[in-house]
Write an enzyme that holds these catalytic residues in place. Sequence first.
Site, PDB file in Angstrom:
ATOM      1  N   LYS A  29      -9.297   2.594  -2.697  1.00  0.00           N
ATOM      2  CA  LYS A  29      -9.584   1.917  -1.434  1.00  0.00           C
ATOM      3  C   LYS A  29     -10.983   2.271  -0.936  1.00  0.00           C
ATOM      4  O   LYS A  29     -11.378   3.442  -0.917  1.00  0.00           O
ATOM      5  CB  LYS A  29      -8.528   2.321  -0.400  1.00  0.00           C
ATOM      6  N   CYS A  72      -5.578  -3.103   2.059  1.00  0.00           N
ATOM      7  CA  CYS A  72      -5.494  -3.146   3.527  1.00  0.00           C
ATOM      8  C   CYS A  72      -6.853  -3.287   4.217  1.00  0.00           C
ATOM      9  O   CYS A  72      -7.418  -4.375   4.248  1.00  0.00           O
ATOM     10  CB  CYS A  72      -4.730  -1.930   4.035  1.00  0.00           C
ATOM     11  N   GLU A  82       0.835  -1.197   0.000  1.00  0.00           N
ATOM     12  CA  GLU A  82       0.000   0.000   0.000  1.00  0.00           C
ATOM     13  C   GLU A  82       0.876   1.255   0.000  1.00  0.00           C
ATOM     14  O   GLU A  82       1.849   1.357   0.761  1.00  0.00           O
ATOM     15  CB  GLU A  82      -0.883  -0.019   1.251  1.00  0.00           C
TER      16      GLU A  82
END
Length: 534
Positions: free
Chosen positions: A109, A145, A41
């Site tokens: 994300k 994540c 990330e």
Amino acid sequence: MKLAIAQMNSMVGAMQKNAERILALANEAYAEGAHLLLTPELSLCGYPPEDLLFRQDFYAANQRALQWLAQQLPGEMAVIIGHPHEVGGKRYNAASVIHSNRIQATYHKHHLPNYNVFDEERYFEAGDLPVVFEWHGTRYGILICADIWEAGPALQALQADAQFLLILNASPYHMHKQQTRYQVLHDRIQETGLPMVYANMVGGQDELVFDGASFCMNHRGELMLELPMFEDCLGYLPLAQHQPVKADVATHLPLEAAVYQALQLGLKDYVRKNGFPAVVLGLSGGIDSALTLAIAVDALGKERVKAVMMPSEFTAGISVEDAAEMARLLQVEYSVLPIKPLFDGFCDTLATEFAGKAFDTTEENLQARIRGMLLMAISNKFGSLVITTGNKSETAVGYSTLYGDMAGGFALIKDVPKTLVYKLARYRNSLSPVIPERIITRAPSAELRADQTDQDSLPPYDILDAIMEAYVEKDLGIEAIISLGYTSTDVRRVTRLIDRNEYKRRQAAVGVRITERGFGKDRRYPITCNLAFE
């Protein structure tokens, strides 16, 4: 088909250097027969960039590095790169798929963590669309994540016909974290039936340490690959029929070994990334400074570490002996700077001001501040970083001196409870004996007055640490902690000290976080408040 995982140590803000590192890893992986490289990330800019994410030129620099990288990659290599992305006036935590000299797709994300050390809602908009791309006959979905902590994004990728999930992560270390990661992926695999690769960042960034430990689980939740903790490395995962083939699984580190390596890496990267030539610390003959010195030497090498003993009239002879012995065992540069003449000079200067006043914590703190001034003078003269030696237990209850033993640039063991300090010292000596046994076994003392021990002012450390964990890390109230079996006197005393000393902790140096909740980014209490809630 072979998938490569870049468990890399990015530098925050060094976009071009990070891009060059990604290119080198891509070329290395390609030479080993891999055709797909997964990076962590925000690998292009480093994590966490914090308020750099408010700057327009930061996004522009990331875009330049991304475009440069797209032009440099081998033609048959696809790379998934984490980076910040601005589009339509909105900013996202993103991952782009690059191959054939262009960006083929970009994922935003979905779930932005906003707890503990994370502040992503401060910087980013949340995405809501899946990204699935096909490469060498397999359809890959991308997640970032926190997306994996809930079912939605993984199920979206499944509905978009993904056969394999690639997860970019910047997941910082704390004790027992890997077991939590396993469980989260196992839950998502049960819901989707998809194999998953979890690629995690490695390295130190201020108080955070990223431990790597990247891994893959197949569609049954079986561990197929795991990379070593705390190592910048490439890992390779063979694929067959859209499924991972069993590869290397690194040996798990015992708890003390993992914590010790986390502290080493945190210090090493702080020194390296900030350009310090060396470090210096006060070596008192006590357990905290002994452990700090051992970690510093292991992280940086003996040539870059200086220890200074600064005895006073209250320093025990065995403290002087043990400090000298440890410096000899580790072969570090070592100086002895007695502080009694300086202390006497201060007392003479203050004699009129303090007329009729007895010796108390004022004079105790004065000794600590003299030591702090000497260490900072050495730092100024030689450019060395001063490492402070206070542990989490002392930091919690304020058993430290502002501008004294708290003075310095990096508080290496500030998140290590005292009981764990002893375990780490024993662990380090199991590798080779560098901490004299007497340092570990004798009663701890600040040695700022005659016949002083820590337990004159504090409960036994096993009790203090348990109460601290319950209050600081688990947010339990006083009555709830008493119900665990601790006395009302100890609980109220410790929690009162923790509450009263927030002002000190605000002025402490940054240090490595190894518990689930340290004093720093993830515990933000007001200094001025009524915590009795009356």
